[in-house]
Design a protein around this motif. Structure first.
Motif, PDB file in Angstrom:
ATOM      1  N   THR A 147       1.098  -1.336   0.259  1.00  0.00           N
ATOM      2  CA  THR A 147       0.120  -0.268   0.172  1.00  0.00           C
ATOM      3  C   THR A 147       0.866   0.944   0.559  1.00  0.00           C
ATOM      4  O   THR A 147       2.167   1.532   0.799  1.00  0.00           O
ATOM      5  N   PRO A 148       0.472   1.968  -1.073  1.00  0.00           N
ATOM      6  CA  PRO A 148       1.516   3.259  -0.818  1.00  0.00           C
ATOM      7  C   PRO A 148       1.620   4.523   0.724  1.00  0.00           C
ATOM      8  O   PRO A 148       0.619   4.257   1.606  1.00  0.00           O
ATOM      9  N   GLN A 149       2.911   4.481   0.942  1.00  0.00           N
ATOM     10  CA  GLN A 149       3.001   5.381   2.126  1.00  0.00           C
ATOM     11  C   GLN A 149       2.459   6.754   1.889  1.00  0.00           C
ATOM     12  O   GLN A 149       2.432   7.629   0.873  1.00  0.00           O
ATOM     13  N   GLN A 150       1.599   7.706   2.825  1.00  0.00           N
ATOM     14  CA  GLN A 150       2.234   9.203   2.564  1.00  0.00           C
ATOM     15  C   GLN A 150       2.997  10.302   2.904  1.00  0.00           C
ATOM     16  O   GLN A 150       3.568   9.433   4.475  1.00  0.00           O
ATOM     17  N   ARG A 151       3.478  10.652   2.454  1.00  0.00           N
ATOM     18  CA  ARG A 151       4.229  11.636   2.823  1.00  0.00           C
ATOM     19  C   ARG A 151       3.954  12.627   3.952  1.00  0.00           C
ATOM     20  O   ARG A 151       2.566  13.192   3.412  1.00  0.00           O
ATOM     21  N   PRO A 152       4.748  12.416   4.907  1.00  0.00           N
ATOM     22  CA  PRO A 152       3.847  13.707   5.680  1.00  0.00           C
ATOM     23  C   PRO A 152       4.178  15.345   5.570  1.00  0.00           C
ATOM     24  O   PRO A 152       5.017  15.671   4.693  1.00  0.00           O
ATOM     25  N   SER A 153       3.093  16.148   5.048  1.00  0.00           N
ATOM     26  CA  SER A 153       3.156  17.353   5.090  1.00  0.00           C
ATOM     27  C   SER A 153       4.163  18.513   5.261  1.00  0.00           C
ATOM     28  O   SER A 153       4.795  18.715   6.506  1.00  0.00           O
ATOM     29  N   ARG A 154       4.702  19.173   4.888  1.00  0.00           N
ATOM     30  CA  ARG A 154       6.090  20.444   4.404  1.00  0.00           C
ATOM     31  C   ARG A 154       5.564  21.270   5.283  1.00  0.00           C
ATOM     32  O   ARG A 154       6.147  22.268   5.623  1.00  0.00           O
TER      33      ARG A 154
END
Length: 103
Positions: A92-99
């Motif tokens: 499953t794709p991982q979500q990047r943390p918001s910058r």
């Protein structure tokens, strides 16, 4: 009446062809795996590749055919192309943390 030896079938000596089929020398094991004998020697030196052992008074390096087959199965299971569980495409794709910092 002459004495007969009572050998159980499992205790009977195996035919020479069966022994040859069960154990392979480096050249035959390399041919069986589709590799060069040099590759098997290098892997043995590095303690990689299929399990091997020394047999006989001259200490010839030998391989069990069943161990080669098991090693091949292990290689198939460790390859993500053969094992869907290991395929990165099935993860499953991982979500990047918001910058953007929260204000």
């Amino acid at each position: 009446m002459p004495a007969r030896s009572l050998l159980l079938p499992s205790a009977a000596p195996a035919p020479a062809g069966a022994v040859r089929a069960a154990f392979l020398n480096v050249k035959d094991a390399a041919e069986y795996l589709g590799l060069s004998p040099h590759t098997l020697y290098v892997w043995r030196h590095r303690r990689q590749g299929p399990p091997s052992f020394r047999m006989g008074p001259r200490g010839r390096v030998m391989y069990r055919r069943e161990a080669l087959d098991a090693w091949i199965r292990e290689q198939e299971q460790a390859d993500s192309r053969s094992n869907a569980v290991l395929s990165p495409l099935s993860a499953t794709p991982q979500q990047r943390p918001s910058r953007i910092p929260n204000a």
